[in-house]
Design an enzyme around this catalytic site. Sequence first.
Site, PDB file in Angstrom:
ATOM      1  N   HIS A  83       0.839  -1.205   0.000  1.00 55.60           N
ATOM      2  CA  HIS A  83       0.000   0.000   0.000  1.00 55.60           C
ATOM      3  C   HIS A  83       0.868   1.247   0.000  1.00 55.60           C
ATOM      4  CE1 HIS A  83       0.501   1.029   4.356  1.00 55.60           C
ATOM      5  NE2 HIS A  83       0.658  -0.278   4.490  1.00 55.60           N
ATOM      6  N   ASP A 112       6.446   1.435   6.411  1.00 50.03           N
ATOM      7  CA  ASP A 112       5.013   1.159   6.349  1.00 50.03           C
ATOM      8  C   ASP A 112       4.348   2.166   5.414  1.00 50.03           C
ATOM      9  OD1 ASP A 112       2.505   0.147   6.840  1.00 50.03           O
ATOM     10  OD2 ASP A 112       2.233   1.248   8.714  1.00 50.03           O
ATOM     11  N   GLU A 121      -4.757   1.339   3.075  1.00 56.22           N
ATOM     12  CA  GLU A 121      -4.676   0.147   3.919  1.00 56.22           C
ATOM     13  C   GLU A 121      -4.803   0.502   5.382  1.00 56.22           C
ATOM     14  OE1 GLU A 121      -2.347  -2.634   6.558  1.00 56.22           O
ATOM     15  OE2 GLU A 121      -2.015  -0.523   6.100  1.00 56.22           O
ATOM     16  N   GLU A 122      -4.311   1.676   5.750  1.00 58.43           N
ATOM     17  CA  GLU A 122      -4.144   2.022   7.154  1.00 58.43           C
ATOM     18  C   GLU A 122      -5.455   2.084   7.929  1.00 58.43           C
ATOM     19  OE1 GLU A 122      -1.508   1.960   8.662  1.00 58.43           O
ATOM     20  OE2 GLU A 122       0.110   2.327   7.235  1.00 58.43           O
ATOM     21  N   GLU A 136       4.729  -5.665   3.741  1.00 61.69           N
ATOM     22  CA  GLU A 136       4.242  -4.752   4.777  1.00 61.69           C
ATOM     23  C   GLU A 136       5.386  -4.258   5.651  1.00 61.69           C
ATOM     24  OE1 GLU A 136       2.386  -2.921   6.331  1.00 61.69           O
ATOM     25  OE2 GLU A 136       0.372  -3.127   5.529  1.00 61.69           O
TER      26      GLU A 136
END
EC number: 3.4.-.-
Length: 989
Positions: free
Chosen positions: A181, A193, A227-228, A253
């Site tokens: 992501h 991340d 995604e978060e 990830e």
Amino acid sequence: MDRQSLRTTLRAMDASNENGSAKGAKKTTIGSFVRWTFGFNSVPLTTLVTITTVLLGLLVYVSTSVNPPDVTEAQKPLLNYAWAQLGEISRYPHPYFSHDNDRVRQHILKEVYTLAGREHFEGAQIEVDDSQTDIFIQKEDVFDKSAPPGKLTYFEGNNVVVRLSSKNSDKSLGAILLSAHFDSVPSSFGVTDDGAGIATMLAVLKHALAQNEGPKRDIIFNFNNNEEFGLLGAEAFMHHPWAQNVSAFINLEGTGAGGKAILFRASDYGVASHYSAAEMPFASSVYQEGFSNGFIHSQTDYKVYTEGGLRGLDIAFYKPRALYHTRRDNIAETTKNALNHMLVNTIDVTQSMTEADSFDHADQPAVFSDIGGYLFIILPLQYIFVISCLTLAVGPIFVGFLFLLVLRKQINAGTSETILGGWLRSIVSVLVSVVATYFVVETLHLGNELYVVRSFYTPLFAGLGTFIFVNYVLLGFFHFVRPVCDQKLIILLELSVVLWVLLLLSVIHEATHKATGEYHFLILYIVVATASILGLFGHLVTSTETSTFVEGPEDEEDTVDASEATETSPLLPEASPDNAAPSIHGAVDPENQQEDKTLQKIAVSMGYDWSIQFLLVVPITFFVTFGLAASLLDGLHQTPLESEKSADFVYTTITAMSVLVGITFLPFVHKLQVFVPIVVVGVAVTASFVHILSPPFSSNAPAKMRFVQNINLDEGTSYANVLGRQDVLQEVLEYIPSTDTFKPNCSSRGDGVEICNYIAPRPWLIDGEKVSSDGDFAGLPTNLLDVKVVPVNETSSGPFDRFDGRFKISALNNRGCVLRFNTTRFKSGDVETGVSPVKMVTLRHNRVGKTGITTGSGSRFSMFGWTRDPKTGKDEFRSFMHGVDDVTLHKLDWEDPEYDIQLSWIPRWYEVGDPEDEGNEALKNRLGVTVTCSWAEYLDPSSIVDEQGRRRTMDKIPAFTELNNFSPAWSIWSNQGRGLVEVSKYVEL
């Protein structure tokens, strides 16, 4: 020959040596040297323990170290490309709710088209789909399983999906999906991340295009967004037509800030076996069980893909967790080696998957681990289960049979000491040492609870040292007071029983929960049971006298240590023409046998099978148990920042791991030289003092707290709300200048967590805003959010009829809002208030015929309740059974400020069976709606207009900037919500 006659014979031999018997002196000297060097006594044992502990400790450290291997010259060109991409992606925080999110997406598109336009293998085909995908779904909260089930989400996704194929591609085989992501959280630059995952995917695409020929399978790259906050980018991909042809996936990830990327989840053995191709394997299925059991609360896109029927791998950076989701997740905190570790392994595994003709074993979970970062071990869980069941059945039978043979032999020989003696001493010793270990670890817990965030080694070493030292004292004391037949063997047998029980529980867990992280008990039981069998076999093949001879402490200085003779009966006696193998009944030589034969028998009784037992038990069990402890605590030791329960669990785990690692040395501990336990207790005391006296946090292991600024337009308030561990939070707030003027109001949230709020300066989220005449702290950004009720046709007012209400939300420069509901009985988020009366949500769009991919009969998800009218551009979602607890709205168009919402509710739905309440019936029929919209940008200043009409620059979110600037170095801040600023307004329908 009894004990006294044997002692007399030996002393006579010594006297003969002193009188000049050269032959006797030579035999005695050689025998003493061999016994001192290789027999079961303190010198060789201590030497082996020291060497083994140091070497294996270093191996475990290297295995779990955050430092990846160095980069080779061949890897540098591709790594340099990926590193440049990572730098560009992570220049600024780029959450879904920010303009920088669009910048990152455009950069990805540009790079994909640039790579596609360069030279590549013959027949390469690159398809790019960057169209918008809209979904309207009702699912459980991804991160909070206790949340009500009626959470509804409308999401507009803009993933960048790329498919690479060639003339060699076989469409029937299915594609390999690579996913990462490109959004970050508002408080982070998103390097690990998940910028590293995006940079890796771009580099994999570049590498694949540079090959001589194309892949056997298509490769799909899903550069997904958001995604978060709900794994929504992956949800959107699962509605993409290409998702139907995916056979396996690799999800990349990051939940740390650099280090090595670990394979921590795999759907099954068939796909996990391809990780064997990784050049630098780093893997553990223990973490997979941690996710399954709920010990790890975060989630990744892996969850969406596997629930959608896909098979694949989850690879992520995982430590240090304290820097995760903070401004320290930046390019300066990671290394090229870390990125290279993910990149090289991803290329290797992707190539292996694309060349596979099929993926078997879809129904078999995988048990896997690396050894030292060089070897990858993997087995189907079914194999582990079968082996465990066989071991549970065969192990006790074999050990029990040999035990009975040895016991019968000793009883028939009439020996005073049998293998039945001495079983209670080790039980007492272990129980006392476990209590002592718990007391020490709990003292450290109470004395400085949060120091474990900084280092878990201090409580682990303190607990381990306590366990070993207490057992050394007690077992040594018991051995001194009353030696037994073979204390080492007895302890091994007792450990076999305990480990058998643990293995049985593990097998039950494997059968009921598909546990993939408990294979350690199988290894430990096999090792300890095998060592027990060797010891029992040694007693069978030696004479009864020499195998059961017990020597008291007063004989320690004699030429031959009889107690050592009993502890170390030989595995196989030495063979010679003059020394035949003893019979099973233990017959001994006559009294008048020559003295040299007696000496030879004594030397044989000093056999060295203990060393085989040691080398079998200690290295393997220490590596397994200490490696397990390091892996578990690496992933858990910074979770106490989240709650008191997490801290309790971590310290309980440390106590258990101290005992588990300590039993490695239990059979041999009473024979250690005294300096070893002195060193051990010294380490334990030192570790305890360091733990108690040191500050709990440092710049490398900071205290992480969470921030959000809440602005209530109805009440006219603006508060900074900060969340963190009790006491720690208030200590940090003392550094903040604003808290001197506006004292924080703090209250407990339970579980060791508190929330504090204080008046905060208004944010400046829109360029061109005007400053208030009363200064920065006065005035609210009322232009940011407005909610207007739109009239609708009246509906019937019967007790169970439907009511409709419509309103429009105008939120400037915004991409996300949440709707929460309340009535006289119901409140969103409160499960005790029952089922929501809201049964249908309609979303109207300004653009008729709005593009988007809707679900069809072939979708992996069955979106019950969602319908779309292509003529009016309306999305409707109906949920009659669960109701709609809250609604999360997303939109991509910055220029379109409005959300147009219509709600349908049945006020009395939840009152069926309840008596009618007295009061205003009209009030009961109303529906309250709280609209909360989020803003996430803070780094770039805003341009505002002051009272004199002059332009000035102001921090977008002054309260958050102040926290970052004035907080001590040992603290750090993360976001508490979807954004850093939440503005709310209330209306009634």
